[in-house]
Design a protein around this motif. Structure first.
Motif, mmCIF file in Angstrom:
data_model
loop_
_atom_site.group_PDB
_atom_site.id
_atom_site.type_symbol
_atom_site.label_atom_id
_atom_site.label_comp_id
_atom_site.label_asym_id
_atom_site.label_seq_id
_atom_site.Cartn_x
_atom_site.Cartn_y
_atom_site.Cartn_z
ATOM 1 N N CYS A 240 0.516 -1.214 -0.327
ATOM 2 C CA CYS A 240 -0.336 -0.436 -0.061
ATOM 3 C C CYS A 240 0.969 1.148 0.163
ATOM 4 O O CYS A 240 0.615 2.429 0.112
ATOM 5 N N GLN A 241 2.272 1.052 -0.479
ATOM 6 C CA GLN A 241 3.023 2.740 -0.017
ATOM 7 C C GLN A 241 2.777 2.719 0.670
ATOM 8 O O GLN A 241 2.183 4.301 0.341
ATOM 9 N N ILE A 242 2.611 3.127 2.024
ATOM 10 C CA ILE A 242 2.653 3.526 3.144
ATOM 11 C C ILE A 242 4.180 2.951 3.265
ATOM 12 O O ILE A 242 4.585 2.187 3.790
ATOM 13 N N GLY A 243 4.736 4.016 5.113
ATOM 14 C CA GLY A 243 5.766 3.884 5.713
ATOM 15 C C GLY A 243 5.158 2.980 7.352
ATOM 16 O O GLY A 243 4.289 2.727 7.378
ATOM 17 N N GLU A 244 5.942 1.490 7.478
ATOM 18 C CA GLU A 244 5.494 1.088 9.223
ATOM 19 C C GLU A 244 6.152 1.456 10.084
ATOM 20 O O GLU A 244 7.493 0.812 9.153
ATOM 21 N N LEU A 245 5.943 1.137 10.773
ATOM 22 C CA LEU A 245 6.385 1.645 12.361
ATOM 23 C C LEU A 245 7.338 0.670 12.779
ATOM 24 O O LEU A 245 6.266 0.317 13.251
ATOM 25 N N LEU A 246 8.519 0.082 13.068
ATOM 26 C CA LEU A 246 8.289 -1.419 12.469
ATOM 27 C C LEU A 246 8.902 -2.008 14.688
ATOM 28 O O LEU A 246 8.076 -2.621 15.176
ATOM 29 N N TYR A 247 9.250 -0.491 15.361
ATOM 30 C CA TYR A 247 10.031 -0.867 16.458
ATOM 31 C C TYR A 247 10.797 0.462 16.524
ATOM 32 O O TYR A 247 11.490 1.343 15.794
ATOM 33 N N PHE A 248 9.876 0.706 17.657
ATOM 34 C CA PHE A 248 11.072 2.350 18.290
ATOM 35 C C PHE A 248 11.269 1.798 19.942
ATOM 36 O O PHE A 248 10.278 1.195 20.731
ATOM 37 N N GLY A 249 12.576 2.163 20.267
ATOM 38 C CA GLY A 249 12.466 1.391 21.838
ATOM 39 C C GLY A 249 13.688 2.541 22.722
ATOM 40 O O GLY A 249 14.720 2.879 21.640
ATOM 41 N N LEU A 250 14.018 2.397 23.831
ATOM 42 C CA LEU A 250 14.711 3.474 24.304
ATOM 43 C C LEU A 250 15.103 2.566 25.998
ATOM 44 O O LEU A 250 14.411 1.156 26.278
ATOM 45 N N VAL A 251 16.587 2.291 25.791
ATOM 46 C CA VAL A 251 17.148 1.546 26.812
ATOM 47 C C VAL A 251 16.761 2.801 28.000
ATOM 48 O O VAL A 251 16.147 3.651 28.302
ATOM 49 N N PRO A 252 16.484 1.591 29.396
ATOM 50 C CA PRO A 252 16.098 2.124 30.306
ATOM 51 C C PRO A 252 16.940 3.324 30.476
ATOM 52 O O PRO A 252 15.520 4.523 31.600
ATOM 53 N N GLU A 253 17.732 3.828 30.749
ATOM 54 C CA GLU A 253 17.977 5.005 31.542
ATOM 55 C C GLU A 253 17.692 6.443 30.501
ATOM 56 O O GLU A 253 18.017 7.229 31.100
ATOM 57 N N TYR A 254 16.838 6.254 29.659
ATOM 58 C CA TYR A 254 17.288 7.505 28.952
ATOM 59 C C TYR A 254 15.372 7.588 28.497
ATOM 60 O O TYR A 254 14.663 8.062 27.779
ATOM 61 N N ARG A 255 14.742 6.707 29.752
ATOM 62 C CA ARG A 255 13.252 6.444 29.620
ATOM 63 C C ARG A 255 12.667 8.377 29.980
ATOM 64 O O ARG A 255 13.632 8.653 31.584
ATOM 65 N N GLY A 256 11.453 8.823 29.871
ATOM 66 C CA GLY A 256 10.944 9.634 30.506
ATOM 67 C C GLY A 256 12.134 11.062 30.275
ATOM 68 O O GLY A 256 11.735 11.833 31.056
ATOM 69 N N ARG A 257 12.281 10.907 28.840
ATOM 70 C CA ARG A 257 12.999 12.315 28.409
ATOM 71 C C ARG A 257 12.511 12.756 26.931
ATOM 72 O O ARG A 257 13.242 13.498 26.279
ATOM 73 N N GLY A 258 11.076 12.251 26.861
ATOM 74 C CA GLY A 258 10.662 12.984 25.757
ATOM 75 C C GLY A 258 11.256 12.212 24.079
ATOM 76 O O GLY A 258 11.021 12.492 23.502
ATOM 77 N N GLY A 259 11.674 10.889 24.035
ATOM 78 C CA GLY A 259 12.576 9.911 23.582
ATOM 79 C C GLY A 259 11.513 9.283 22.965
ATOM 80 O O GLY A 259 11.440 9.430 21.117
ATOM 81 N N GLY A 260 10.776 9.385 23.305
ATOM 82 C CA GLY A 260 9.682 8.836 22.375
ATOM 83 C C GLY A 260 8.566 9.649 21.537
ATOM 84 O O GLY A 260 8.687 8.960 19.878
ATOM 85 N N ARG A 261 8.087 10.639 21.989
ATOM 86 C CA ARG A 261 7.795 11.495 20.743
ATOM 87 C C ARG A 261 8.371 11.802 19.594
ATOM 88 O O ARG A 261 7.969 12.283 18.673
ATOM 89 N N CYS A 262 10.137 12.309 20.263
ATOM 90 C CA CYS A 262 10.670 12.142 19.089
ATOM 91 C C CYS A 262 11.090 11.259 18.105
ATOM 92 O O CYS A 262 11.496 11.229 16.864
ATOM 93 N N MET A 263 10.976 9.952 18.717
ATOM 94 C CA MET A 263 11.323 8.791 17.855
ATOM 95 C C MET A 263 9.737 9.194 16.727
ATOM 96 O O MET A 263 10.344 8.813 15.842
ATOM 97 N N VAL A 264 9.094 8.992 16.856
ATOM 98 C CA VAL A 264 7.704 9.524 16.477
ATOM 99 C C VAL A 264 8.289 10.120 15.228
ATOM 100 O O VAL A 264 6.940 10.169 14.112
ATOM 101 N N ARG A 265 7.802 10.939 15.759
ATOM 102 C CA ARG A 265 8.508 12.933 15.478
ATOM 103 C C ARG A 265 9.311 12.311 13.827
ATOM 104 O O ARG A 265 8.909 12.968 13.131
ATOM 105 N N TYR A 266 10.249 11.571 14.551
ATOM 106 C CA TYR A 266 11.152 11.168 13.003
ATOM 107 C C TYR A 266 11.047 10.437 11.956
ATOM 108 O O TYR A 266 11.364 10.082 10.937
#
Length: 318
Positions: free
Chosen positions: A235-261
């Motif tokens: 269907c010619q769309i992007g698929e976000l297969l996986y994103f994850g953060l190592v434990p010590e860098y969670r809670g710093r807004g990284g998840g939203r920045c990954m989805v933004r990227y």
């Protein structure tokens, strides 16, 4: 190869490359709407259905008449995705159960360790069939999507940066991925089989297999996670297969920045939308997707069955 089970069904078993799978699906009647099991609504799989990789196809016959079919996609990490069984005519629980059992048996013979089936949430009759042959439900998969572009309230990347990490080009990708799985809330009860390298190879099989859309994430220059995307050929769309953060860098807004990227990357490649799947109980991830404008489009029950290496113990084993 053909086998016969105690009920008199003749099962035609086919090992299929992606090219042969395309022909097999075109020639095999399948149900379009699994939520209406009393409706004989059949067609063929669309030509654009994602068929890359290795497949197992089973067709059931009784006294020479076609009764139904089931198929599974086999991954390199020792897992297989089993499609819902399809009955010709009205739904037949005995036939659906036999198809699931035969599929599990044949996958075990092919040294698959874990069979996973994503069943429509309302198809409770198929759920019962799966449970009767030792499939266990581990949760629900929520599928979300968002178009690329338009009004955007996404965060700036700030201290987060991303660098390409195509499979085999970076020795640190497997180690980072392994650490992001610590404390993961995506299907924590689903057994893990195979190595991290095999898991990456399975991700590389999805869609167009374009690992140029894989990235390591850094927070203030420190490795903090990974983002894996692909483009789907169907269907010619992007698929976000996986994103994850190592434990010590969670809670710093990284998840939203990954989805933004991920959205920015899809836009740069001319992909009109991005799709993602997440455990329906993973509230933090769902909150991230919702804050980034993703909407749920479907939900499926996730069922799994462990298979014995080299062959599953089954009354239908041959």
């Amino acid at each position: 190869m053909a086998t016969t089970d105690p009920s008199g069904l003749d099962i035609d078993v086919s090992d299929l490359s992606s090219e042969r799978a395309a022909a097999w699906f075109r020639q095999t009647p399948v149900r379009r709407d699994f939520s209406r099991l009393d409706d004989a609504d059949f067609g063929t799989w669309p030509d654009g259905f994602e068929l890359a990789g290795r497949w197992l196809g089973l067709r059931a016959y009784h006294r020479g008449c076609y009764r139904g079919a089931i198929a599974a996609r086999i991954h390199r990490d020792g897992t297989a995705d089993v499609l819902p069984p399809s009955c010709h005519g009205r739904f037949d629980p005995q036939l659906a159960t036999a198809l699931l059992e035969h599929a599990a048996t044949q996958l075990g013979v092919r040294r698959v360790q874990l069979a996973i089936s994503y069943l429509p949430i309302d198809a409770t009759a198929i759920h019962a069939c799966a449970r009767s042959v030792r499939f266990q439900r581990t949760g629900d998969l929520l599928v979300l999507t968002r178009s690329v572009g338009g009004d955007d309230v996404s965060p700036q990347l700030g201290d987060w940066t991303f660098e390409p990490c195509a499979l085999g080009e970076r020795d640190d990708l497997p180690a980072v991925l392994q650490r992001t799985l610590i404390g993961s809330r995506d299907f924590p009860n689903l057994p893990q089989v195979g190595s991290i390298q095999a898991m990456l190879e399975r991700f590389a099989e999805v869609g167009l297999g374009d690992d140029r859309m894989w990235y390591l994430a850094r927070y203030r220059r420190n490795l903090a996670g990974c983002l894996l995307m692909t483009a789907r050929g169907d269907c010619q769309i992007g698929e976000l297969l996986y994103f994850g953060l190592v434990p010590e860098y969670r809670g710093r807004g990284g998840g939203r920045c990954m989805v933004r990227y991920a959205l920015d990357t899809a836009g740069d490649r001319g992909l009109p939308a991005v799709i993602a799947g997440v455990d329906a109980e993973n509230d933090p991830a769902i909150a991230i997707y919702a804050s980034m404008g993703f909407d749920p489009v479907s939900r499926r029950g996730v069922f799994f069955r462990r298979l014995a290496t080299g062959g599953d113990v089954s009354p239908y084993a041959t």
